[in-house]
Scaffold this motif. Structure first.
Motif, PDB file in Angstrom:
ATOM      1  N   ARG A   1      12.962   6.380   3.392  1.00 12.78           N
ATOM      2  CA  ARG A   1      13.003   4.917   3.397  1.00 12.78           C
ATOM      3  C   ARG A   1      13.114   4.364   4.814  1.00 12.78           C
ATOM      4  O   ARG A   1      12.481   3.370   5.155  1.00 12.78           O
ATOM      5  N   ALA A   2      13.921   4.996   5.631  1.00 10.81           N
ATOM      6  CA  ALA A   2      14.126   4.518   7.006  1.00 10.81           C
ATOM      7  C   ALA A   2      12.848   4.593   7.837  1.00 10.81           C
ATOM      8  O   ALA A   2      12.697   3.855   8.806  1.00 10.81           O
ATOM      9  N   ASN A   3      11.935   5.471   7.453  1.00 10.53           N
ATOM     10  CA  ASN A   3      10.717   5.687   8.239  1.00 10.53           C
ATOM     11  C   ASN A   3       9.447   5.272   7.507  1.00 10.53           C
ATOM     12  O   ASN A   3       8.346   5.510   7.996  1.00 10.53           O
ATOM     13  N   LEU A   4       9.584   4.652   6.348  1.00 10.44           N
ATOM     14  CA  LEU A   4       8.432   4.325   5.514  1.00 10.44           C
ATOM     15  C   LEU A   4       7.473   3.351   6.189  1.00 10.44           C
ATOM     16  O   LEU A   4       6.258   3.557   6.168  1.00 10.44           O
ATOM     17  N   GLU A   5       7.997   2.325   6.819  1.00 12.56           N
ATOM     18  CA  GLU A   5       7.112   1.352   7.474  1.00 12.56           C
ATOM     19  C   GLU A   5       6.309   1.993   8.591  1.00 12.56           C
ATOM     20  O   GLU A   5       5.107   1.736   8.722  1.00 12.56           O
ATOM     21  N   GLU A   6       6.949   2.826   9.387  1.00 10.42           N
ATOM     22  CA  GLU A   6       6.252   3.511  10.473  1.00 10.42           C
ATOM     23  C   GLU A   6       5.195   4.463   9.916  1.00 10.42           C
ATOM     24  O   GLU A   6       4.106   4.585  10.473  1.00 10.42           O
ATOM     25  N   LEU A   7       5.500   5.115   8.820  1.00 11.16           N
ATOM     26  CA  LEU A   7       4.541   6.014   8.178  1.00 11.16           C
ATOM     27  C   LEU A   7       3.300   5.236   7.748  1.00 11.16           C
ATOM     28  O   LEU A   7       2.170   5.626   8.042  1.00 11.16           O
ATOM     29  N   ILE A   8       3.514   4.126   7.076  1.00 11.07           N
ATOM     30  CA  ILE A   8       2.403   3.327   6.558  1.00 11.07           C
ATOM     31  C   ILE A   8       1.553   2.756   7.697  1.00 11.07           C
ATOM     32  O   ILE A   8       0.329   2.685   7.594  1.00 11.07           O
ATOM     33  N   ARG A   9       2.194   2.365   8.778  1.00 12.73           N
ATOM     34  CA  ARG A   9       1.447   1.816   9.926  1.00 12.73           C
ATOM     35  C   ARG A   9       0.801   2.902  10.775  1.00 12.73           C
ATOM     36  O   ARG A   9       0.113   2.608  11.747  1.00 12.73           O
ATOM     37  N   GLY A  10       1.033   4.174  10.438  1.00 12.27           N
ATOM     38  CA  GLY A  10       0.430   5.271  11.183  1.00 12.27           C
ATOM     39  C   GLY A  10       1.082   5.513  12.525  1.00 12.27           C
ATOM     40  O   GLY A  10       0.445   6.016  13.446  1.00 12.27           O
TER      41      GLY A  10
ATOM     42  N   GLU B   1      10.557   6.869  -7.172  1.00  8.42           N
ATOM     43  CA  GLU B   1      11.131   5.662  -6.574  1.00  8.42           C
ATOM     44  C   GLU B   1      10.576   5.433  -5.165  1.00  8.42           C
ATOM     45  O   GLU B   1      10.236   4.315  -4.786  1.00  8.42           O
ATOM     46  N   GLY B   2      10.458   6.507  -4.410  1.00  9.01           N
ATOM     47  CA  GLY B   2       9.918   6.409  -3.059  1.00  9.01           C
ATOM     48  C   GLY B   2       8.457   6.002  -3.053  1.00  9.01           C
ATOM     49  O   GLY B   2       8.030   5.195  -2.225  1.00  9.01           O
ATOM     50  N   ARG B   3       7.687   6.557  -3.986  1.00 10.49           N
ATOM     51  CA  ARG B   3       6.265   6.182  -4.085  1.00 10.49           C
ATOM     52  C   ARG B   3       6.112   4.721  -4.470  1.00 10.49           C
ATOM     53  O   ARG B   3       5.238   4.019  -3.954  1.00 10.49           O
ATOM     54  N   ASP B   4       6.981   4.234  -5.358  1.00 11.48           N
ATOM     55  CA  ASP B   4       6.935   2.813  -5.731  1.00 11.48           C
ATOM     56  C   ASP B   4       7.205   1.937  -4.521  1.00 11.48           C
ATOM     57  O   ASP B   4       6.518   0.941  -4.297  1.00 11.48           O
ATOM     58  N   GLU B   5       8.203   2.309  -3.744  1.00 11.40           N
ATOM     59  CA  GLU B   5       8.534   1.544  -2.534  1.00 11.40           C
ATOM     60  C   GLU B   5       7.380   1.620  -1.530  1.00 11.40           C
ATOM     61  O   GLU B   5       7.042   0.628  -0.872  1.00 11.40           O
ATOM     62  N   GLN B   6       6.753   2.776  -1.434  1.00 15.06           N
ATOM     63  CA  GLN B   6       5.610   2.948  -0.545  1.00 15.06           C
ATOM     64  C   GLN B   6       4.486   1.995  -0.948  1.00 15.06           C
ATOM     65  O   GLN B   6       3.886   1.342  -0.094  1.00 15.06           O
ATOM     66  N   ARG B   7       4.204   1.890  -2.224  1.00 12.30           N
ATOM     67  CA  ARG B   7       3.142   0.992  -2.692  1.00 12.30           C
ATOM     68  C   ARG B   7       3.445  -0.462  -2.332  1.00 12.30           C
ATOM     69  O   ARG B   7       2.554  -1.209  -1.934  1.00 12.30           O
ATOM     70  N   VAL B   8       4.703  -0.866  -2.488  1.00 18.54           N
ATOM     71  CA  VAL B   8       5.089  -2.233  -2.146  1.00 18.54           C
ATOM     72  C   VAL B   8       4.871  -2.482  -0.655  1.00 18.54           C
ATOM     73  O   VAL B   8       4.278  -3.487  -0.257  1.00 18.54           O
ATOM     74  N   PHE B   9       5.334  -1.553   0.185  1.00 18.84           N
ATOM     75  CA  PHE B   9       5.159  -1.704   1.635  1.00 18.84           C
ATOM     76  C   PHE B   9       3.679  -1.741   2.002  1.00 18.84           C
ATOM     77  O   PHE B   9       3.276  -2.494   2.891  1.00 18.84           O
ATOM     78  N   GLU B  10       2.863  -0.920   1.344  1.00 17.48           N
ATOM     79  CA  GLU B  10       1.432  -0.911   1.643  1.00 17.48           C
ATOM     80  C   GLU B  10       0.810  -2.264   1.309  1.00 17.48           C
ATOM     81  O   GLU B  10       0.011  -2.795   2.083  1.00 17.48           O
ATOM     82  N   LYS B  11       1.166  -2.835   0.153  1.00 12.27           N
ATOM     83  CA  LYS B  11       0.624  -4.143  -0.229  1.00 12.27           C
ATOM     84  C   LYS B  11       1.074  -5.233   0.737  1.00 12.27           C
ATOM     85  O   LYS B  11       0.287  -6.098   1.116  1.00 12.27           O
ATOM     86  N   LEU B  12       2.339  -5.194   1.137  1.00  8.92           N
ATOM     87  CA  LEU B  12       2.841  -6.176   2.100  1.00  8.92           C
ATOM     88  C   LEU B  12       2.139  -6.041   3.450  1.00  8.92           C
ATOM     89  O   LEU B  12       1.800  -7.047   4.087  1.00  8.92           O
ATOM     90  N   THR B  13       1.920  -4.813   3.873  1.00  8.63           N
ATOM     91  CA  THR B  13       1.249  -4.568   5.150  1.00  8.63           C
ATOM     92  C   THR B  13      -0.164  -5.135   5.133  1.00  8.63           C
ATOM     93  O   THR B  13      -0.597  -5.790   6.088  1.00  8.63           O
ATOM     94  N   VAL B  14      -0.885  -4.913   4.045  1.00  6.51           N
ATOM     95  CA  VAL B  14      -2.246  -5.441   3.909  1.00  6.51           C
ATOM     96  C   VAL B  14      -2.217  -6.968   3.926  1.00  6.51           C
ATOM     97  O   VAL B  14      -3.027  -7.608   4.601  1.00  6.51           O
TER      98      VAL B  14
END
Length: 64
Positions: A10-19, A38-51
């Motif tokens: 979770r602490a590194n999810l945003e950096e992961l998504i942004r590459g 749970e982590g994959r769900d959070e990842q999907r939310v962050f990906e949608k927000l990033t887009v």
């Protein structure tokens, strides 16, 4: 078992998504997310927000 726990993922999810993480840093997080619903769900939310944020930033700012 992954070398990453939910807190680390979770602490590194945003950096992961942004590459922004190197392969060595992102691999354990990706491995963790494969087995963590749970982590994959959070990842999907962050990906949608990033887009959405990227799309909003592509438009020119209004003059006022």
């Amino acid at each position: 078992m992954s070398g990453c726990d939910c807190g680390h993922a979770r602490a590194n999810l945003e950096e992961l998504i942004r590459g922004e993480l190197c392969a060595d840093d992102s691999a354990p997080i990706r491995e963790h997310l494969e087995g963590c619903t749970e982590g994959r769900d959070e990842q999907r939310v962050f990906e949608k927000l990033t887009v959405a944020v990227r799309g909003a930033c592509e438009e020119a700012a209004p003059p006022t």
